[in-house]
Motif scaffolding. Structure first.
Motif, PDB file in Angstrom:
ATOM      1  N   ASP B  56       0.653  -1.191  -0.025  1.00 17.56           N
ATOM      2  CA  ASP B  56      -0.142  -0.016   0.090  1.00 17.56           C
ATOM      3  C   ASP B  56       0.846   1.201  -0.043  1.00 17.56           C
ATOM      4  N   VAL B  57       0.166   2.175  -0.639  1.00 14.69           N
ATOM      5  CA  VAL B  57       1.095   3.569  -0.416  1.00 14.69           C
ATOM      6  C   VAL B  57       0.657   4.097   0.843  1.00 14.69           C
ATOM      7  N   PHE B  58       1.856   4.335   1.763  1.00 18.99           N
ATOM      8  CA  PHE B  58       1.545   4.979   3.140  1.00 18.99           C
ATOM      9  C   PHE B  58       2.106   6.519   3.146  1.00 18.99           C
ATOM     10  N   GLY B  59       2.638   6.930   1.981  1.00 20.62           N
ATOM     11  CA  GLY B  59       2.826   8.336   2.049  1.00 20.62           C
ATOM     12  C   GLY B  59       3.555   8.829   0.848  1.00 20.62           C
ATOM     13  N   THR B  60       4.039  10.063   0.795  1.00 19.40           N
ATOM     14  CA  THR B  60       4.742  10.597  -0.365  1.00 19.40           C
ATOM     15  C   THR B  60       6.001  11.458  -0.176  1.00 19.40           C
ATOM     16  N   VAL B  61       7.043  11.177  -0.563  1.00 18.82           N
ATOM     17  CA  VAL B  61       8.015  12.144  -0.560  1.00 18.82           C
ATOM     18  C   VAL B  61       8.223  12.961  -1.780  1.00 18.82           C
ATOM     19  N   GLU B  62       8.242  14.148  -1.487  1.00 18.24           N
ATOM     20  CA  GLU B  62       8.425  15.449  -2.417  1.00 18.24           C
ATOM     21  C   GLU B  62       9.741  15.884  -2.568  1.00 18.24           C
ATOM     22  N   SER B  63      10.247  15.953  -4.001  1.00 19.16           N
ATOM     23  CA  SER B  63      11.489  16.642  -4.229  1.00 19.16           C
ATOM     24  C   SER B  63      11.144  17.672  -5.047  1.00 19.16           C
ATOM     25  N   VAL B  64      12.210  18.675  -5.493  1.00 21.67           N
ATOM     26  CA  VAL B  64      11.953  19.699  -6.377  1.00 21.67           C
ATOM     27  C   VAL B  64      11.230  19.162  -7.760  1.00 21.67           C
ATOM     28  N   LYS B  65      11.992  17.948  -7.944  1.00 24.12           N
ATOM     29  CA  LYS B  65      11.578  17.327  -9.244  1.00 24.12           C
ATOM     30  C   LYS B  65      10.252  16.455  -9.291  1.00 24.12           C
ATOM     31  N   ALA B  66      10.004  15.903  -8.345  1.00 23.83           N
ATOM     32  CA  ALA B  66       8.967  15.014  -8.303  1.00 23.83           C
ATOM     33  C   ALA B  66       8.227  14.543  -7.100  1.00 23.83           C
ATOM     34  N   ALA B  67       6.956  14.056  -6.960  1.00 24.81           N
ATOM     35  CA  ALA B  67       6.558  13.580  -5.928  1.00 24.81           C
ATOM     36  C   ALA B  67       6.652  11.987  -6.202  1.00 24.81           C
ATOM     37  N   SER B  68       7.076  11.212  -4.982  1.00 28.94           N
ATOM     38  CA  SER B  68       7.114   9.724  -5.350  1.00 28.94           C
ATOM     39  C   SER B  68       6.090   9.097  -4.207  1.00 28.94           C
ATOM     40  N   ASP B  69       5.622   8.085  -4.454  1.00 34.66           N
ATOM     41  CA  ASP B  69       4.847   7.370  -3.373  1.00 34.66           C
ATOM     42  C   ASP B  69       5.933   6.505  -2.562  1.00 34.66           C
ATOM     43  N   LEU B  70       5.456   6.524  -1.286  1.00 38.79           N
ATOM     44  CA  LEU B  70       6.066   5.592  -0.503  1.00 38.79           C
ATOM     45  C   LEU B  70       5.301   4.221  -0.415  1.00 38.79           C
ATOM     46  N   TYR B  71       5.806   2.930  -0.456  1.00 40.23           N
ATOM     47  CA  TYR B  71       4.991   1.849  -0.273  1.00 40.23           C
ATOM     48  C   TYR B  71       5.363   0.860   0.952  1.00 40.23           C
ATOM     49  N   SER B  72       4.453   0.583   1.502  1.00 40.12           N
ATOM     50  CA  SER B  72       4.801  -0.220   2.919  1.00 40.12           C
ATOM     51  C   SER B  72       5.331  -1.560   2.540  1.00 40.12           C
ATOM     52  N   PRO B  73       6.455  -1.877   3.044  1.00 39.78           N
ATOM     53  CA  PRO B  73       7.139  -3.099   2.674  1.00 39.78           C
ATOM     54  C   PRO B  73       6.455  -4.297   3.313  1.00 39.78           C
ATOM     55  N   VAL B  74       5.791  -4.076   4.296  1.00 43.16           N
ATOM     56  CA  VAL B  74       4.770  -5.278   5.234  1.00 43.16           C
ATOM     57  C   VAL B  74       3.593  -4.654   5.436  1.00 43.16           C
ATOM     58  N   SER B  75       2.661  -5.624   5.775  1.00 42.30           N
ATOM     59  CA  SER B  75       1.517  -5.161   6.486  1.00 42.30           C
ATOM     60  C   SER B  75       1.717  -4.577   7.795  1.00 42.30           C
ATOM     61  N   CYS B  76       1.039  -3.463   8.179  1.00 44.26           N
ATOM     62  CA  CYS B  76       1.513  -2.933   9.523  1.00 44.26           C
ATOM     63  C   CYS B  76       0.687  -1.865  10.042  1.00 44.26           C
ATOM     64  N   GLU B  77       0.735  -1.376  11.095  1.00 43.78           N
ATOM     65  CA  GLU B  77       0.095  -0.457  11.831  1.00 43.78           C
ATOM     66  C   GLU B  77       1.159   0.527  12.385  1.00 43.78           C
ATOM     67  N   ILE B  78       0.653   1.919  11.918  1.00 49.99           N
ATOM     68  CA  ILE B  78       1.492   3.033  12.378  1.00 49.99           C
ATOM     69  C   ILE B  78       1.574   3.124  13.724  1.00 49.99           C
ATOM     70  N   LEU B  79       2.948   3.442  14.396  1.00 45.28           N
ATOM     71  CA  LEU B  79       2.995   3.589  15.805  1.00 45.28           C
ATOM     72  C   LEU B  79       3.602   5.128  16.074  1.00 45.28           C
ATOM     73  N   GLU B  80       4.149   5.408  14.899  1.00 42.32           N
ATOM     74  CA  GLU B  80       4.977   6.738  15.097  1.00 42.32           C
ATOM     75  C   GLU B  80       5.169   6.992  13.960  1.00 42.32           C
ATOM     76  N   ALA B  81       5.226   8.424  13.442  1.00 33.56           N
ATOM     77  CA  ALA B  81       5.740   9.124  12.292  1.00 33.56           C
ATOM     78  C   ALA B  81       6.779  10.129  12.660  1.00 33.56           C
ATOM     79  N   ASN B  82       7.994  10.168  11.740  1.00 28.89           N
ATOM     80  CA  ASN B  82       8.903  10.903  12.366  1.00 28.89           C
ATOM     81  C   ASN B  82       8.734  12.360  12.051  1.00 28.89           C
ATOM     82  N   ALA B  83       8.525  13.121  13.271  1.00 30.98           N
ATOM     83  CA  ALA B  83       7.939  14.456  13.363  1.00 30.98           C
ATOM     84  C   ALA B  83       9.300  15.341  12.782  1.00 30.98           C
ATOM     85  N   ASP B  84      10.447  15.155  12.879  1.00 26.09           N
ATOM     86  CA  ASP B  84      11.591  15.769  12.483  1.00 26.09           C
ATOM     87  C   ASP B  84      11.613  16.224  11.101  1.00 26.09           C
TER      88      ASP B  84
END
Lengths: 363, 126
Positions: B56-84
């Motif tokens: 599944d797509v769990f997020g997006t990383v955006e650069s000056v050039k393009a937006a790329s989807d982030l794919y979940s390597p495993v089935s999972c539940e989110i415990l924390e997202a990196n606020a930094d």
């Protein structure tokens, strides 16, 4: 099957400098060396050197050259002074753009025209097809010339280290022929596509690497860096300069693109005049707007623009503005919505308000 | 050449995953991915508690050039997202395997871990 990609005379230098090579408009070009934002900021603060040798050149000469060009270009060509250049659009009969170009007047009866890379063969064929009874010839000089763009507040000081040609007397959109780094016959013009001051240098293709190396060496103490197409795109978008295939195209006329100042209806005849006149009088069906977003997401080409729940347009170009630190872009918006304060753009399911800007983000 | 640490697992979509003994895992994108993206300007991450299936797509990383989807390597539940990454998205370029971890998750189906690439397997795809 796609055609093989072309390489500029500086290809080996790009690789040596660590440029990341990508296909662009049929060419293998460096999109960046160290990073788009770093190269962008170098152009705003010091200077950057771009290889723009993929751009095409055509020489138009003959007794009727000026009259011929007045008939195919939207801007006035016959009033350009020798030693000056002018930006113009070349239109289809329906007002769509064949290309946008810079026309340099070399002599009363001779012009050099800078063409967009992907349009060069089309432009030359278009001009030749409209010669008619004019005493003029259109020469394809794309392979003869390389082009460097030296852009940024330090550009003039850096160029002065590599040439004895007086630069201060070159006005904006003026040019001279001179020597650079020992290479004679260079056309040095005070033009650019970045919104920062600087020069574009047209030079014999075989000498391009020598000149580029000399400029990079001379400019290094001044903060000159090689800059790629990525920074070229973000710089031009901050300055609200159109890019063919985005803000102007065969479907988007100069009137729609906000380039009405390049269309001279005082000329009795030129290709596209009637259609463009109708658009200018009645208002075009859609027009190009410049925007920024108070968000972190970038609205990319093709993103849909909404007024309420009604789709009214789409994004033509989008990037992160390093100067503003936020996303900027352009969109084609249906008539009646181009000044609306309540437009939004859909980015992956998020509706982000468009903050329209009447002015470029740098000037 | 890009850096491929030996102690991580990988997907062919250029995510890395570090699995802990307690059934949690940390996920980010590889050095190769950040280099290909160029200057990262924004990382769009899911909320705590969100659940994703493998791929599944769990997020997006955006650069000056393009937006790329982030794919979940495993089935999972989110415990924390990196606020930094909110204030310093450029961490992705500077520390792809460290400060720029993206999500901490609970792995739902440990059997899926067997399908991941090891460092040598991932390096062979580059």
């Amino acid at each position: 099957m796609s055609a093989p990609l072309s390489r500029t005379p500086l290809f080996a230098l790009h690789v040596e400098l660590g440029g990341r090579i990508v296909p662009f408009a049929g060419w293998e070009m460096p999109v960046q060396y160290t990073g788009i934002i770093e190269e962008h900021m170098a152009v705003r603060r010091t200077a950057g050197l771009f290889d723009v040798s993929h751009m095409g050149e055509a020489r138009v000469r003959g007794r009727d050259a000026a009259k011929f060009l007045d008939g195919v270009m939207t801007n006035e060509m016959s009033t350009i002074k020798v030693g000056m250049a002018r930006y113009t659009v070349m239109c289809q009969p329906d007002g769509g753009c064949v290309d946008d170009l810079i026309v340099y007047r070399l002599a009363e009866d001779e012009f050099l025209i800078c063409l967009n890379a992907s349009n060069a063969p089309k432009d030359i064929a278009w001009m030749r097809a409209h010669i008619g009874a004019h005493q003029v010839e259109v020469l394809d000089e794309c392979a003869a010339w390389a082009q460097l763009a030296l852009q940024g507040p330090r550009a003039e000081a850096i160029l002065a280290l590599a040439t004895a040609t007086p630069l201060a007397s070159i006005k904006r959109f003026g040019f001279v022929f001179g020597e650079v780094a020992g290479v004679t016959g260079c056309l040095i013009s005070r033009t650019g596509y970045t919104g920062s001051p600087g020069f574009e240098i047209y030079l014999p293709a075989a000498s391009a690497e020598k000149v580029a190396r000399a400029l990079l060496a001379a400019g290094k103490p001044h903060g000159l860096v090689p800059a790629g197409l990525g920074a070229r795109d973000s710089l031009r978008l901050e300055a609200n300069y159109p890019l063919y295939g985005h803000e102007i195209s065969e479907q988007i006329s100069p009137i729609q693109a906000g380039l009405g100042w390049t269309v001279k209806f005082t000329k009795p005849e030129f290709i596209g005049r009637e259609a463009l006149h109708r658009q200018a009088q009645g208002g075009p069906v859609s027009s190009v707007v410049l925007f920024s977003l108070d968000d972190r997401r970038i609205a990319r080409q093709g993103a849909v623009v909404y007024s309420g729940e009604t789709p009214v347009g789409e994004v033509l170009s989008g990037t992160q503005s390093p100067i503003l630190g936020k996303p900027i872009g352009t969109a084609l918006v249906a008539a009646g919505h181009a000044a609306s304060a309540t437009l939004t753009v859909d980015i992956r399911g998020h509706r982000i308000p468009l903050r329209l800007s009447a002015e470029p983000f740098v000037k | 050449m890009s850096n491929v640490p030996a102690d991580l697992h990988y997907t062919k979509d250029h995510e890395w995953i570090k699995v802990a003994a307690d059934g949690t895992a940390v996920i980010g994108i590889t050095d190769h991915a950040q280099a290909a993206l160029g200057d990262v300007t924004f990382v769009d991450l899911p909320k705590v508690g969100a659940a994703f299936n493998h791929g599944d797509v769990f997020g997006t990383v955006e650069s000056v050039k393009a937006a790329s989807d982030l794919y979940s390597p495993v089935s999972c539940e989110i415990l924390e997202a990196n606020a930094d990454l909110n204030n310093s998205p450029d961490l992705v370029n500077r520390e792809p395997y460290g400060g720029a971890w993206m999500i901490k998750v609970k792995v739902k189906n440990p059997a899926e871990l067997g399908a991941l690439l090891d460092a040598a397997g991932y390096a062979a795809t580059l």
